[in-house]
Design an enzyme around this catalytic site. Sequence first.
Site, PDB file in Angstrom:
ATOM      1  N   HIS A 127       0.850  -1.212   0.000  1.00 53.32           N
ATOM      2  CA  HIS A 127       0.000   0.000   0.000  1.00 53.32           C
ATOM      3  C   HIS A 127       0.875   1.247   0.000  1.00 53.32           C
ATOM      4  O   HIS A 127       1.480   1.602   1.015  1.00 53.32           O
ATOM      5  CB  HIS A 127      -0.926   0.018   1.230  1.00 53.32           C
ATOM      6  CG  HIS A 127      -1.923   1.133   1.176  1.00 53.32           C
ATOM      7  ND1 HIS A 127      -3.281   0.930   1.122  1.00 53.32           N
ATOM      8  CD2 HIS A 127      -1.768   2.473   1.152  1.00 53.32           C
ATOM      9  CE1 HIS A 127      -3.917   2.080   1.067  1.00 53.32           C
ATOM     10  NE2 HIS A 127      -3.003   3.055   1.091  1.00 53.32           N
ATOM     11  N   HIS A 137       1.528   5.345  -2.189  1.00 50.73           N
ATOM     12  CA  HIS A 137       1.021   6.378  -3.103  1.00 50.73           C
ATOM     13  C   HIS A 137       2.201   6.949  -3.880  1.00 50.73           C
ATOM     14  O   HIS A 137       2.792   7.950  -3.484  1.00 50.73           O
ATOM     15  CB  HIS A 137       0.270   7.469  -2.341  1.00 50.73           C
ATOM     16  CG  HIS A 137      -1.000   6.982  -1.728  1.00 50.73           C
ATOM     17  ND1 HIS A 137      -2.242   7.154  -2.318  1.00 50.73           N
ATOM     18  CD2 HIS A 137      -1.226   6.266  -0.588  1.00 50.73           C
ATOM     19  CE1 HIS A 137      -3.175   6.574  -1.558  1.00 50.73           C
ATOM     20  NE2 HIS A 137      -2.584   6.030  -0.503  1.00 50.73           N
ATOM     21  N   GLN A 194      -9.677   9.171  -5.206  1.00 46.24           N
ATOM     22  CA  GLN A 194      -9.377   9.862  -3.941  1.00 46.24           C
ATOM     23  C   GLN A 194     -10.520  10.778  -3.469  1.00 46.24           C
ATOM     24  O   GLN A 194     -10.840  10.842  -2.290  1.00 46.24           O
ATOM     25  CB  GLN A 194      -8.104  10.693  -4.115  1.00 46.24           C
ATOM     26  CG  GLN A 194      -7.770  11.665  -2.991  1.00 46.24           C
ATOM     27  CD  GLN A 194      -7.043  11.002  -1.837  1.00 46.24           C
ATOM     28  OE1 GLN A 194      -5.892  10.633  -1.962  1.00 46.24           O
ATOM     29  NE2 GLN A 194      -7.734  10.860  -0.720  1.00 46.24           N
ATOM     30  N   HIS A 229      -9.412   1.644   0.166  1.00 46.72           N
ATOM     31  CA  HIS A 229      -9.174   2.436   1.381  1.00 46.72           C
ATOM     32  C   HIS A 229     -10.488   2.336   2.172  1.00 46.72           C
ATOM     33  O   HIS A 229     -11.462   3.002   1.816  1.00 46.72           O
ATOM     34  CB  HIS A 229      -8.914   3.897   1.045  1.00 46.72           C
ATOM     35  CG  HIS A 229      -7.519   4.204   0.609  1.00 46.72           C
ATOM     36  ND1 HIS A 229      -6.999   3.747  -0.569  1.00 46.72           N
ATOM     37  CD2 HIS A 229      -6.543   4.938   1.218  1.00 46.72           C
ATOM     38  CE1 HIS A 229      -5.738   4.192  -0.675  1.00 46.72           C
ATOM     39  NE2 HIS A 229      -5.442   4.914   0.395  1.00 46.72           N
ATOM     40  N   GLU A 244     -11.051   4.356   6.851  1.00 47.14           N
ATOM     41  CA  GLU A 244      -9.909   5.077   7.433  1.00 47.14           C
ATOM     42  C   GLU A 244     -10.486   6.231   8.236  1.00 47.14           C
ATOM     43  O   GLU A 244     -10.490   7.389   7.810  1.00 47.14           O
ATOM     44  CB  GLU A 244      -8.963   5.578   6.336  1.00 47.14           C
ATOM     45  CG  GLU A 244      -7.666   6.140   6.918  1.00 47.14           C
ATOM     46  CD  GLU A 244      -6.702   6.652   5.853  1.00 47.14           C
ATOM     47  OE1 GLU A 244      -7.056   6.642   4.666  1.00 47.14           O
ATOM     48  OE2 GLU A 244      -5.595   7.077   6.233  1.00 47.14           O
ATOM     49  N   ASP A 269       2.297   3.307   2.872  1.00 46.14           N
ATOM     50  CA  ASP A 269       1.296   4.314   2.554  1.00 46.14           C
ATOM     51  C   ASP A 269       1.914   5.579   1.954  1.00 46.14           C
ATOM     52  O   ASP A 269       1.609   5.931   0.839  1.00 46.14           O
ATOM     53  CB  ASP A 269       0.435   4.654   3.780  1.00 46.14           C
ATOM     54  CG  ASP A 269      -0.932   5.231   3.414  1.00 46.14           C
ATOM     55  OD1 ASP A 269      -1.228   5.350   2.224  1.00 46.14           O
ATOM     56  OD2 ASP A 269      -1.707   5.548   4.336  1.00 46.14           O
TER      57      ASP A 269
END
Length: 430
Positions: A57, A59, A152, A210, A213, A309
């Site tokens: 995971h 970005h 997102q 996701h 969270e 992350d």
Amino acid sequence: MFDLIIRNANLPDGRQGIDIGLADGKIVAVEKLLQASAGEEIDASGRLVSPPFCDPHFHMDATLSLGLPRMNVSGTLLEGIALWGELRPLLTKDALVERALRYCDLAVSQGLLFIRSHVDTSDPRLVTAEAMLEVRERVAPYITLQLVAFPQDGYYRAPDGAASLERALDMGIDIVGGIPHFERTMDDGRRSLEALCRIAAERGLPVDIHCDESDDPLSRHIETLTAETIRHGLQGRVAGSHLTSMHSMDNYYVSKLIPLMAEAKINVIPNPLINIMLQGRHDTYPKRRGMTRVRELMDAGLNVSFGQDCAMDPWYSMGSGDMLEVGHMAIHVAQMGGIEDKKKIYDALTVNSAKTMGLNGYGLDVGCNADLIVLQASDVVEALRLKPTRLYVIKNGNVISRSAPRIGELFLKGRPTSIDPGLDYVPASG
Ligand code: FE2
């Protein structure tokens, strides 16, 4: 005749004094006192030899953008999302590729050769997807990069969320992502999971969400994700990333939820560095930790793997591409400090992540791919404690990164002494 032999290795499962022979990109021998010669030999000297680290995971489109166009002042998730929204219209393909390639160089030096990155598909320009697809191709000889189409700003909440996600998949992105807790309503979140799992089933793709969270104990999208996984026959191919609301949920509800997750074979991906940094922000004291229930999920037989992350981006100003840093934090936040606990944490950075990512040929058995790392530590417990130098990183049977060992010098009673932190040196008190 082997291409490369690593002598006197300690393996993650505790075996010691093992020789590993590599030929034609594969592991062809794992045994004591291997009687053979090779083009090159590495003397591991009783150090840990492991399969490379995997980060399930990350970005990659945001990494190394720290400070662009400004810093995250509050340090919260929501300011990070707002800040990313400010930066996004300014992103160019060239800058995205350049930052990602720089990060990949760092990752290699840390023995991190398998990365799953979410790619923000909210901006219909899809410059992020274009850039990351180029990066995937350019790093393919040394890093396996999987890409997740990640809406997102919300699959339904963003004006072009649904259409952009599908276009990114058409471009060749590998995995379907989502963010149900960020949709406008719980019901929109539920509907987004129904749509995303249907899209994945129709296209034959895995899912990585996701999911929850949030510190809101009523954020229960994971329940819907398990149901949709089973409805579409996606068992084992769906990941729930973060799942932080489980930290705050009612225990009775969790006693029903975890078996549902096990039935759906959900791959659980906590992100300890980011979770401990971003969760519990609305609490005064006591403050919640906000990481999901790692021990309980592992005990129930779920496949748990840890993600990094973020590294140097709007959400997290730290990060170094070192999965041992992630494991180190996991040990603390999950309070898993026992010897057996630490072995499980190491597995979560390696074999469990490989399972989450569906990697073929990963591991240390004969027949596996010749991808290995040599660490300046004697075993996995010491590796997690010291986060030691990755002395050699081997891909496809070739050494692609070498680092000098870290050596300290002590001056005890006038006797200068060199210390190799990877050999568990205990200075004589003499
Ligand atoms: Fe993430």
